[in-house]
Write an enzyme that holds these catalytic residues in place. Structure first.
Site, PDB file in Angstrom:
ATOM      1  N   SER A   1      -3.005  -7.275  15.320  1.00 43.51           N
ATOM      2  CA  SER A   1      -2.212  -8.208  16.121  1.00 43.51           C
ATOM      3  C   SER A   1      -1.925  -9.466  15.319  1.00 43.51           C
ATOM      4  O   SER A   1      -2.748  -9.888  14.488  1.00 43.51           O
ATOM      5  CB  SER A   1      -3.031  -8.574  17.360  1.00 43.51           C
TER       6      SER A   1
ATOM      7  N   TYR B   1     -11.480 -11.957  21.226  1.00 44.78           N
ATOM      8  CA  TYR B   1     -10.586 -10.795  21.123  1.00 44.78           C
ATOM      9  C   TYR B   1      -9.939 -10.749  19.730  1.00 44.78           C
ATOM     10  O   TYR B   1      -9.956  -9.734  19.041  1.00 44.78           O
ATOM     11  CB  TYR B   1      -9.497 -10.856  22.220  1.00 44.78           C
TER      12      TYR B   1
ATOM     13  N   LYS C   1     -10.212  -8.089  16.191  1.00 48.21           N
ATOM     14  CA  LYS C   1      -9.127  -7.521  15.374  1.00 48.21           C
ATOM     15  C   LYS C   1      -9.353  -7.888  13.912  1.00 48.21           C
ATOM     16  O   LYS C   1      -9.196  -7.060  13.014  1.00 48.21           O
ATOM     17  CB  LYS C   1      -7.761  -8.043  15.836  1.00 48.21           C
TER      18      LYS C   1
HETATM   19  C1  UD1 Z   1      -1.162 -13.483  23.798  1.00 42.32           C
HETATM   20  C2  UD1 Z   1      -2.566 -13.646  23.263  1.00 42.32           C
HETATM   21  C3  UD1 Z   1      -2.658 -12.919  21.937  1.00 42.32           C
HETATM   22  C4  UD1 Z   1      -2.248 -11.471  22.111  1.00 42.32           C
HETATM   23  C5  UD1 Z   1      -0.821 -11.409  22.655  1.00 42.32           C
HETATM   24  C6  UD1 Z   1      -0.299 -10.010  22.907  1.00 42.32           C
HETATM   25  C7  UD1 Z   1      -3.345 -15.800  24.126  1.00 42.32           C
HETATM   26  C8  UD1 Z   1      -3.710 -17.218  23.803  1.00 42.32           C
HETATM   27  N1  UD1 Z   1      -2.868 -15.065  23.122  1.00 42.32           N
HETATM   28  O1  UD1 Z   1      -0.273 -14.082  22.871  1.00 42.32           O
HETATM   29  O2  UD1 Z   1      -3.988 -13.000  21.466  1.00 42.32           O
HETATM   30  O3  UD1 Z   1      -2.299 -10.805  20.874  1.00 42.32           O
HETATM   31  O4  UD1 Z   1      -0.803 -12.121  23.898  1.00 42.32           O
HETATM   32  O5  UD1 Z   1      -0.951  -9.394  23.964  1.00 42.32           O
HETATM   33  O6  UD1 Z   1      -3.492 -15.363  25.262  1.00 42.32           O
HETATM   34  N2  UD1 Z   1       3.478 -18.137  28.940  1.00 42.32           N
HETATM   35  C9  UD1 Z   1       3.869 -18.865  30.055  1.00 42.32           C
HETATM   36  N3  UD1 Z   1       3.503 -18.392  31.280  1.00 42.32           N
HETATM   37  C10 UD1 Z   1       2.773 -17.249  31.454  1.00 42.32           C
HETATM   38  C11 UD1 Z   1       2.374 -16.518  30.312  1.00 42.32           C
HETATM   39  C12 UD1 Z   1       2.740 -17.005  29.070  1.00 42.32           C
HETATM   40  O7  UD1 Z   1       4.534 -19.881  29.936  1.00 42.32           O
HETATM   41  O8  UD1 Z   1       2.452 -16.881  32.610  1.00 42.32           O
HETATM   42  C13 UD1 Z   1       3.930 -18.606  27.611  1.00 42.32           C
HETATM   43  C14 UD1 Z   1       2.836 -18.890  26.602  1.00 42.32           C
HETATM   44  O9  UD1 Z   1       2.426 -20.223  26.642  1.00 42.32           O
HETATM   45  C15 UD1 Z   1       3.528 -18.511  25.278  1.00 42.32           C
HETATM   46  C16 UD1 Z   1       4.490 -17.389  25.673  1.00 42.32           C
HETATM   47  O10 UD1 Z   1       4.692 -17.534  27.076  1.00 42.32           O
HETATM   48  O11 UD1 Z   1       4.304 -19.595  24.808  1.00 42.32           O
HETATM   49  C17 UD1 Z   1       3.944 -15.997  25.404  1.00 42.32           C
HETATM   50  O12 UD1 Z   1       2.658 -15.868  25.987  1.00 42.32           O
HETATM   51  P1  UD1 Z   1       1.890 -14.465  26.026  1.00 42.32           P
HETATM   52  O13 UD1 Z   1       2.766 -13.407  26.531  1.00 42.32           O
HETATM   53  O14 UD1 Z   1       0.586 -14.682  26.746  1.00 42.32           O
HETATM   54  O15 UD1 Z   1       1.640 -14.150  24.480  1.00 42.32           O
HETATM   55  P2  UD1 Z   1       0.882 -15.016  23.363  1.00 42.32           P
HETATM   56  O16 UD1 Z   1       0.298 -16.255  23.912  1.00 42.32           O
HETATM   57  O17 UD1 Z   1       1.812 -15.148  22.201  1.00 42.32           O
END
Ligand code: UD1
Length: 339
Positions: free
Chosen positions: A124, A148, A152
């Site tokens: 990842s 997590y 990895k």
């Molecule tokens: C997350 C995990 C990462 C994992 C990846 C794929 C964290 C900190 N990181 O990455 O370890 O490998 O998923 O499964 O959890 N967001 C919102 N609202 C939400 C959800 C997300 O605003 O309800 C935003 C987040 O702040 C970010 C973006 O959307 O900017 C993507 O978030 P997310 O889908 O959780 O992925 P990652 O944080 O990149």
């Protein structure tokens, strides 16, 4: 070739299994179903018109995985099986280290015993931690920031050490950016259990009416619209990346590391807009404070996979949202019949 796919009933595993079957390979799926459904395997069989040799089992049970190698004549392994919720890993690190790291060690012991030394590992972009030097390239030092991510990173280290110690091994480490979308039939897709942690499945559940609104984590990032930027990649492009890696490594040995991303970033608001266009409905959202540990921007330097594998992502954000919506709207509760 006969490929063992651990975690092959899960989100990325099921799409990769389908891609392998469609390209003439035989597949054995080994999955404990803790975060996946046997229905996905049936639908993969339906879509491909081929049988999957499905074995329910847990990598923590060394005998169970040994018998797969003893009975099946495996040529190569794609290893997806693992737990993946960041928050849960912070609360229960031992569960994550035991499941992901020890499970992988058991798999490697079985492979060694049976002389199968070809493995593609589902890593990842989380291994880059909070690195802000976008685009993120494979040569960056690894610096995962949660248990997590550290599983990895540790598994990557174990695999690289193994191939350094025994040159007969072929190890491919694929670092995925943010998977989204679904097979274009809408028959298989992501089936998050409980409240989704990730953005796209959360938006999809709002769009289908299972949740009220999207909570946007942070509006004050140093990005053009103030929301976080990520590299969303279509799950079918990821699946194709695994096939390309298997083909490329062929009879090669050693350790290979590739990012699987598009090389382009999209902000949270851009994703909400694209999904809204795909679903033909507005998606309510509200700004809330940043989620601790989130980087402002993360997207791949995707040039190495193109240069070596001849692979690049073919589907854009609009297509990802269309396919994700087709899956979500025709399966509001995923593989389950109700919440
Ligand atoms: C997350 C995990 C990462 C994992 C990846 C794929 C964290 C900190 N990181 O990455 O370890 O490998 O998923 O499964 O959890 N967001 C919102 N609202 C939400 C959800 C997300 O605003 O309800 C935003 C987040 O702040 C970010 C973006 O959307 O900017 C993507 O978030 P997310 O889908 O959780 O992925 P990652 O944080 O990149």
């Amino acid at each position: 070739m006969k490929v063992l796919v651990t975690g092959g009933a899960g989100y990325i595993g099921s799409h990769t299994t389908l891609c392998l079957l469609e390209n003439g390979h035989d597949v054995v799926v080994f999955d404990n179903l803790v975060n996946s459904s046997p229905e996905s395997v049936q639908r993969v069989e339906e879509l491909s018109g081929k049988k999957v040799d499905f074995r329910r089992g847990d990598l923590l049970n060394a005998h169970a995985i040994d018998s797969v190698f003893a009975e099946c004549g495996i040529d190569a392994v794609i290893h997806f099986a693992g737990l993946k919720a960041v928050g849960e890993s912070v609360e229960n690190p031992l569960k994550y280290y035991r499941n992901n790291v020890i499970g992988t060690l058991n798999l490697l012991d079985s492979m060694e015993k049976s002389g199968v030394r070809r493995l593609v590992f589902s890593s990842s972009a989380t291994v880059y931690g909070a690195a802000e030097h976008v685009p993120l390239s494979e040569s960056l030092p690894l610096d995962a920031t949660n248990p997590y991510g550290r599983t990895k990173e540790q598994i990557e280290d174990i695999l690289s050490d193994l191939s350094a110690a025994d040159p007969r091994w072929s190890i491919t480490l694929l670092r995925y950016f943010n998977p989204a979308g679904a097979h274009e039939s809408g028959r298989i897709g992501e089936h998050p259990q409980g409240r989704p942690n990730n953005l796209v499945p959360f938006i999809a559940q709002v769009a289908v009416g299972r949740r009220d609104k999207v909570l946007v984590f942070g509006s004050d990032y140093p990005t053009p619209d103030g929301t976080g930027i990520r590299d969303y990649i279509h799950v079918m492009d990821l699946a194709a990346g695994h096939l390309a890696a298997l083909q490329y490594t062929g009879n090669k040995t050693g350790t290979f590391r590739w990012n699987l991303g598009t090389g382009r970033g999209s902000s949270v608001l851009e994703v909400i807009q694209a999904f809204s266009a795909a679903a033909g409905r507005s998606i309510p959202y509200e700004f809330v404070p940043r989620r601790p540990g989130d980087a402002a921007r993360s997207y791949a330097d995707a040039t190495a996979a193109l240069e070596h594998l001849g692979w690049s992502a073919q589907r854009d954000l609009a297509k990802m949202c269309e396919d994700h919506w087709r899956w979500q709207s025709s399966n509001p509760f995923g593989f389950a019949t109700e919440n």
